[in-house]
Design a protein around this motif. Structure first.
Motif, PDB file in Angstrom:
ATOM      1  N   ALA A 243      10.980   3.569   3.355  1.00 18.65           N
ATOM      2  CA  ALA A 243       9.609   3.595   2.856  1.00 18.65           C
ATOM      3  C   ALA A 243       8.631   3.334   3.989  1.00 18.65           C
ATOM      4  CB  ALA A 243       9.424   2.559   1.750  1.00 18.65           C
ATOM      5  N   GLY A 244       7.410   3.820   3.778  1.00 17.83           N
ATOM      6  CA  GLY A 244       6.362   3.617   4.763  1.00 17.83           C
ATOM      7  C   GLY A 244       5.003   3.804   4.133  1.00 17.83           C
ATOM      8  N   PRO A 245       3.917   3.577   4.897  1.00 16.94           N
ATOM      9  CA  PRO A 245       2.561   3.747   4.376  1.00 16.94           C
ATOM     10  C   PRO A 245       2.366   5.145   3.804  1.00 16.94           C
ATOM     11  CG  PRO A 245       2.532   2.693   6.531  1.00 16.94           C
ATOM     12  CD  PRO A 245       3.931   3.149   6.306  1.00 16.94           C
ATOM     13  N   THR A 246       1.621   5.225   2.709  1.00 14.88           N
ATOM     14  CA  THR A 246       1.479   6.487   1.966  1.00 14.88           C
ATOM     15  C   THR A 246       1.047   7.646   2.855  1.00 14.88           C
ATOM     16  OG1 THR A 246       0.997   5.331  -0.097  1.00 14.88           O
ATOM     17  CG2 THR A 246       0.241   7.612   0.085  1.00 14.88           C
TER      18      THR A 246
ATOM     19  N   GLY B 271      14.847  11.276   1.240  1.00 14.07           N
ATOM     20  CA  GLY B 271      15.176   9.865   1.267  1.00 14.07           C
ATOM     21  C   GLY B 271      14.036   9.002   1.759  1.00 14.07           C
ATOM     22  N   PHE B 272      12.818   9.570   1.816  1.00 14.61           N
ATOM     23  CA  PHE B 272      11.641   8.817   2.238  1.00 14.61           C
ATOM     24  C   PHE B 272      10.709   8.634   1.049  1.00 14.61           C
ATOM     25  CE2 PHE B 272      13.120  11.210   5.948  1.00 14.61           C
ATOM     26  CZ  PHE B 272      13.313  10.179   6.857  1.00 14.61           C
ATOM     27  N   GLN B 273      10.077   7.485   0.949  1.00 11.69           N
ATOM     28  CA  GLN B 273       9.144   7.245  -0.139  1.00 11.69           C
ATOM     29  C   GLN B 273       7.931   6.481   0.362  1.00 11.69           C
ATOM     30  OE1 GLN B 273      11.825   3.783  -2.069  1.00 11.69           O
ATOM     31  NE2 GLN B 273       9.943   4.142  -3.195  1.00 11.69           N
ATOM     32  N   ALA B 274       6.810   6.689  -0.312  1.00 12.94           N
ATOM     33  CA  ALA B 274       5.566   6.005   0.046  1.00 12.94           C
ATOM     34  C   ALA B 274       5.522   4.647  -0.637  1.00 12.94           C
ATOM     35  CB  ALA B 274       4.373   6.847  -0.378  1.00 12.94           C
ATOM     36  N   MET B 275       5.186   3.616   0.128  1.00 11.65           N
ATOM     37  CA  MET B 275       5.037   2.266  -0.418  1.00 11.65           C
ATOM     38  C   MET B 275       4.105   1.495   0.506  1.00 11.65           C
ATOM     39  SD  MET B 275       7.985  -0.554  -1.357  1.00 11.65           S
ATOM     40  CE  MET B 275       8.870   0.597  -2.388  1.00 11.65           C
ATOM     41  N   ASP B 276       2.985   1.067  -0.014  1.00 12.92           N
ATOM     42  CA  ASP B 276       1.991   0.378   0.813  1.00 12.92           C
ATOM     43  C   ASP B 276       2.177  -1.132   0.695  1.00 12.92           C
ATOM     44  OD1 ASP B 276       0.509   2.633   1.872  1.00 12.92           O
ATOM     45  OD2 ASP B 276      -0.129   2.981  -0.196  1.00 12.92           O
ATOM     46  N   ILE B 277       2.714  -1.730   1.757  1.00 17.39           N
ATOM     47  CA  ILE B 277       2.891  -3.181   1.822  1.00 17.39           C
ATOM     48  C   ILE B 277       2.128  -3.667   3.051  1.00 17.39           C
ATOM     49  CG2 ILE B 277       4.528  -5.072   2.029  1.00 17.39           C
ATOM     50  CD1 ILE B 277       6.590  -3.327   0.723  1.00 17.39           C
ATOM     51  N   ILE B 278       1.141  -4.509   2.813  1.00 17.68           N
ATOM     52  CA  ILE B 278       0.284  -4.976   3.890  1.00 17.68           C
ATOM     53  C   ILE B 278       0.750  -6.356   4.345  1.00 17.68           C
ATOM     54  CG2 ILE B 278      -2.081  -5.473   4.584  1.00 17.68           C
ATOM     55  CD1 ILE B 278      -1.499  -2.544   3.882  1.00 17.68           C
TER      56      ILE B 278
END
Length: 408
Positions: free
Chosen positions: A296-299, A363-370
């Motif tokens: 996962a990574g920033p949108t 296998g990649f997804q958007a997830m915003d965790i600050i």
């Protein structure tokens, strides 16, 4: 997807303990795949968005429950829907057995309580405190919001056993309310967190911290091996408590310092697609997380990455790839501690059979965790299947080495 370790540097001679012990991990079909096969996935995703979930169930929890506060859902990133690797533990005297996900992205241990009133608990093994001679009641309550599922429970202490290792007076949670249908389909009973204590909702030491304090592991290190998706993989997965297994990886170990003691957070220098540095070129932070199946990574960055690998979005937020073009898809390389970790399409594409068709998902997804250090990337099971991971609590570092996989 949330193995025992051996440190490179010897600890003081006063440290004594047993040899590392193995926890077998079994791989099962994730909840997302089950729901897709039953035609229920789209409705599930709509009803379990964190905002909708809070509106529907917030009144069922005591006023002021911390985990229901705005924004808290992003703090526990464990992804139940894609979890695949589980192992066995026992609690109490005599022993009561449970299947748990060993999750480096959280720090709590919880299992369902015999007093739980939810449908999910009825379908799983439940802890019977009144049958345990070693149980100590705590009385405090806790709530954990994982984004796709929420639970409320009470705290207690009891004897915990994992692969023959006995930990005394381990703090844990008994869930008494698990609303929604998130946990109904899940194959596991609970979660055992392996992150740092600052992530914990339950007061007291996390499991591995207690193991170290009680000197029941050789070294303050644990390691994970996750198998590829093959029919003959043996073991399916392994958690090693107290060391590392040299038979499960090849080449040198690259040690990367932990930059923040919560998640197992490290610095990532860059992410390149087909050799061209495309993302976080000035460096960014990443979490090594066995409790997240995907990467996962920033949108904004993940959407660009999906375009670069030729993935197209579906109406429920997944990204599809043409199964006939996998061999021509670009490599994706992560640079960690000065070393390149390259994934081919065979590594980052998830294949599922739906009816008579084979579907290929990114296998990649958007997830915003600050975080204070900026947006976080998450190196989940898609990455950790290819690289044996070693978590060193003694020196606050993560080790990575190429995993050995059998050839079919």
């Amino acid at each position: 997807m949330k193995l025992l370790l051996l440190l490179l540097l010897l600890l003081p001679a006063a440290w004594t303990g047993p040899a590392p012990l193995r926890v077998a991990l079994r791989r099962v079909v994730p909840v997302r795949s089950q729901l897709r096969a039953e035609g229920l996935l789209e409705d599930f995703l709509k009803s379990h968005r964190p905002d909708m979930f809070n509106r529907r169930f917030a009144q069922c929890f005591p006023p002021g429950t911390p985990s229901l506060r705005l924004g808290r859902s992003s703090e526990k990133i464990y992804n139940f829907m894609d979890a695949q690797y589980y192992g066995e533990i026992s609690l109490g005297t005599p022993e009561q057995n449970f299947s748990v996900v060993f999750d480096t992205g959280s720090a709590d241990l919880w299992v369902p309580s015999s007093y739980c009133v939810s449908q999910a608990c009825a379908l799983h093994r439940r802890f019977k405190a009144f049958e345990s001679k070693s149980f100590h009641h705590d009385g405090r309550t806790f709530g954990i919001h994982y984004g796709s599922g929420h639970l409320l429970g009470v705290m207690g202490r009891d004897t915990l056993k994992i692969a023959g290792l006995t930990t005394l007076n381990q703090e844990f949670g008994e869930s008494v309310y698990e609303p929604g249908s998130t946990f109904v389909t899940a194959k596991f009973d609970g979660v055992l967190g392996l992150g740092y204590q600052s992530l914990a909702e339950i007061l007291g030491n996390p499991v591995f911290d207690n193991m170290v304090a009680q000197k029941i592991v050789d070294e303050p290190v644990f390691s994970f091996y996750l198998s590829r998706r093959t029919s003959t993989s043996s073991p399916e997965g392994e958690l090693l408590l107290g060391g590392k297994d040299e038979a499960l990886y090849t080449g040198p170990i690259n040690w990367i310092p932990v930059t923040a003691k919560g998640y197992w957070q490290i610095k990532m220098e860059s992410v390149a697609v087909q050799g061209v540095s495309s993302f976080c070129p000035r460096g960014c932070q990443a979490i090594v997380d066995t409790g997240t199946s995907l990467i996962a990574g920033p949108t904004n960055e993940i959407l660009s990455l999906q375009q670069l690998i030729g993935a197209t979005p579906t109406n429920i937020g997944e990204f599809l790839l043409d199964c006939g073009r996998l061999s021509s898809l670009p490599h994706v390389t992560f640079v960690l501690g000065g070393i390149e970790y390259t994934l081919t399409s065979e590594h980052y594409v998830r294949k599922e059979i739906f009816g008579s068709r084979e579907l290929c998902f990114s296998g990649f997804q958007a997830m915003d965790i600050i975080s204070p250090e900026g947006p976080l990337w998450i190196l989940g099971d898609v990455f950790l299947t290819e690289y044996y991971s070693i978590f060193d609590k003694g020196q606050d570092r993560v080790g990575l080495a190429r995993a050995k996989h059998p050839v079919e």
